[in-house]
Motif scaffolding. Structure first.
Motif, PDB file in Angstrom:
ATOM      1  N   ASP A  88       9.711 -79.501  24.023  1.00 41.78           N
ATOM      2  CA  ASP A  88       8.987 -78.284  23.675  1.00 41.78           C
ATOM      3  C   ASP A  88       9.985 -77.137  23.538  1.00 41.78           C
ATOM      4  O   ASP A  88      10.576 -76.693  24.523  1.00 41.78           O
ATOM      5  N   ALA A  89      10.173 -76.664  22.320  1.00 41.48           N
ATOM      6  CA  ALA A  89      11.151 -75.601  22.078  1.00 41.48           C
ATOM      7  C   ALA A  89      10.648 -74.228  22.509  1.00 41.48           C
ATOM      8  O   ALA A  89      11.430 -73.266  22.544  1.00 41.48           O
ATOM      9  N   ASP A  90       9.373 -74.134  22.850  1.00 36.38           N
ATOM     10  CA  ASP A  90       8.777 -72.833  23.162  1.00 36.38           C
ATOM     11  C   ASP A  90       8.484 -72.617  24.645  1.00 36.38           C
ATOM     12  O   ASP A  90       7.864 -71.611  25.010  1.00 36.38           O
ATOM     13  N   ALA A  91       8.900 -73.541  25.489  1.00 36.27           N
ATOM     14  CA  ALA A  91       8.623 -73.402  26.924  1.00 36.27           C
ATOM     15  C   ALA A  91       9.736 -74.065  27.726  1.00 36.27           C
ATOM     16  O   ALA A  91      10.326 -75.053  27.284  1.00 36.27           O
ATOM     17  N   PRO A  92      10.047 -73.550  28.908  1.00 38.49           N
ATOM     18  CA  PRO A  92      11.139 -74.112  29.710  1.00 38.49           C
ATOM     19  C   PRO A  92      10.703 -75.310  30.546  1.00 38.49           C
ATOM     20  O   PRO A  92       9.515 -75.501  30.822  1.00 38.49           O
ATOM     21  N   THR A  93      11.663 -76.087  30.941  1.00 35.64           N
ATOM     22  CA  THR A  93      11.409 -77.141  31.924  1.00 35.64           C
ATOM     23  C   THR A  93      11.100 -76.487  33.271  1.00 35.64           C
ATOM     24  O   THR A  93      11.758 -75.527  33.672  1.00 35.64           O
ATOM     25  N   GLY A  94      10.087 -77.004  33.960  1.00 35.81           N
ATOM     26  CA  GLY A  94       9.711 -76.455  35.257  1.00 35.81           C
ATOM     27  C   GLY A  94      10.789 -76.664  36.306  1.00 35.81           C
ATOM     28  O   GLY A  94      11.663 -77.528  36.173  1.00 35.81           O
ATOM     29  N   ALA A 116       6.996 -76.330  30.064  1.00 36.02           N
ATOM     30  CA  ALA A 116       6.774 -77.334  29.022  1.00 36.02           C
ATOM     31  C   ALA A 116       5.847 -78.433  29.522  1.00 36.02           C
ATOM     32  O   ALA A 116       4.958 -78.896  28.798  1.00 36.02           O
ATOM     33  N   GLY A 117       6.047 -78.853  30.770  1.00 35.07           N
ATOM     34  CA  GLY A 117       5.217 -79.915  31.322  1.00 35.07           C
ATOM     35  C   GLY A 117       3.754 -79.556  31.390  1.00 35.07           C
ATOM     36  O   GLY A 117       2.877 -80.420  31.231  1.00 35.07           O
ATOM     37  N   SER A 118       3.460 -78.292  31.629  1.00 36.03           N
ATOM     38  CA  SER A 118       2.068 -77.862  31.718  1.00 36.03           C
ATOM     39  C   SER A 118       1.402 -77.816  30.356  1.00 36.03           C
ATOM     40  O   SER A 118       0.177 -77.688  30.261  1.00 36.03           O
ATOM     41  N   ARG A 119       2.183 -77.927  29.286  1.00 28.14           N
ATOM     42  CA  ARG A 119       1.647 -77.872  27.925  1.00 28.14           C
ATOM     43  C   ARG A 119       1.388 -79.265  27.345  1.00 28.14           C
ATOM     44  O   ARG A 119       1.146 -79.412  26.136  1.00 28.14           O
ATOM     45  N   LEU A 120       1.416 -80.279  28.199  1.00 30.29           N
ATOM     46  CA  LEU A 120       1.059 -81.636  27.773  1.00 30.29           C
ATOM     47  C   LEU A 120      -0.312 -81.609  27.116  1.00 30.29           C
ATOM     48  O   LEU A 120      -1.229 -80.931  27.594  1.00 30.29           O
ATOM     49  N   ALA A 121      -0.479 -82.344  26.024  1.00 26.91           N
ATOM     50  CA  ALA A 121      -1.735 -82.316  25.270  1.00 26.91           C
ATOM     51  C   ALA A 121      -2.107 -83.732  24.834  1.00 26.91           C
ATOM     52  O   ALA A 121      -1.244 -84.626  24.786  1.00 26.91           O
TER      53      ALA A 121
END
Length: 322
Positions: A88-94, A116-121
């Motif tokens: 995910d280029a728009d969110a960081p790794t937790g 990025a992990g929270s943006r799993l879809a």
């Protein structure tokens, strides 16, 4: 259970794995002189634990387009796990920070909001990935990360149910993600859609407030599940089935870090389930895995192999290898 053409049991799991920074000495992070960098996440911990026990396993999770995301993917892949890792280029790794406040206590701080992990879809789940598996393992953590992560988890469960894939669910409640009153109904819905449910007494109480564990187990069976596995930590574990309750004592070890022990326990139990071991045998293996996971620092580094378990449980039983 469904299976693959090669006949080997295959487990798939999905969820967030974060970079982990931990103090290498006892005391508050405010005074820590040295830190160690690693990774950790409930589902990837289980995946690594299963792989060390000889199970073919695949993990799916989003990471950021950053060095920490690269580290997450590399570490899990290095353990022999098949990694499906959208970047995910728009969110960081937790990120999570872990400190040993005393010799017997650990505190974990999470920095995962908007990760990025929270943006799993749902669209991140590959076609056929779940349908070809013998078992899907998920946890309540993913359900509470975000609406999209919850939708992905729900879609995975629906696809597993339609394909006849066994579903294992670890309640794994995190109060930092949602208050108990809000999380309870969400976790109960997921538990009622699973075949095997894991949780400690507090977590099981969230599913059915006011009910004891035996009653909660009966309600889960009525919803279609087959067994409830109660994790009791140093007091062992128990499995509640329709025909009986099976209990097993914990193994005593000198604990260094208990974080991740529950995930190792789950890996041990599921590996035994896939091998066709009896409930009693599964519990023995699960308790051994949980105990050995406590003997070193890190979330998964001390998860054992079958050889390690045999040494622990065998007649030589001596922790010193000569």
């Amino acid at each position: 259970m469904s299976g693959r053409d090669d006949g080997r049991p295959r487990v798939v799991t999905l969820g967030e794995t974060m970079a982990l920074v931990r103090a290498t000495e006892i005391g508050s992070l405010r005074h820590a002189g040295a830190l160690a960098l690693g990774i950790g996440g409930a589902e990837s911990n289980v995946a690594i634990g299963l792989r060390r026990l000889g199970v073919d396993v695949s993990w799916l999770g989003r990471v950021g387009d950053d060095p920490l995301g690269e580290r997450v993917a590399r570490e899990i892949r290095a353990e022999g796990v098949d990694v499906r890792c959208p970047v995910d280029a728009d969110a960081p790794t937790g990120l999570m920070l872990k400190e040993r406040t005393t010799a017997s206590a650990t505190a974990v701080l999470y920095y995962r909001a908007g990760s990025a992990g929270s943006r799993l879809a749902p669209e991140d789940i590959p076609p056929g990935w779940i349908e070809e598996a013998s078992l899907l393992h998920v946890s309540g953590i993913t359900a509470l990360l975000s609406d999209s992560a919850r939708s992905a988890l729900s879609a995975a469960i629906d696809r597993a149910a339609a394909a006849g894939t066994t579903i294992a669910f670890d309640v794994n409640f995190r109060s930092s993600l949602a208050p108990a009153g809000e999380a309870g109904p969400v976790l109960r819905d997921l538990a009622e859609r699973a075949d095997v449910v894991f949780g400690n007494a507090e977590e099981i109480g969230l599913l059915h407030p006011g009910a004891d564990v035996e009653d909660a187990a009966a309600r889960l069976r009525a919803a279609g599940g087959s067994e409830l596995v109660l994790k009791r930590g140093s007091d062992g574990a128990a499995v509640f089935r329709a025909d009986r309750v099976v209990e097993a004592p914990a193994l005593r070890v000198d604990a260094v870090d208990t974080v991740g022990a529950g995930d190792a326990f789950v890996a041990g139990y599921l590996s035994g389930l896939l091998e066709g071991l009896s409930v009693s045998e599964r519990l023995v293996r699960a308790n051994a895995c949980g105990a050995m996971a406590c003997t070193g620092p890190g979330d998964w580094e001390s998860s054992p192999t079958l050889r390690d378990i045999a040494r622990l449980l065998g007649p030589e039983g001596d922790p010193v290898r000569r």
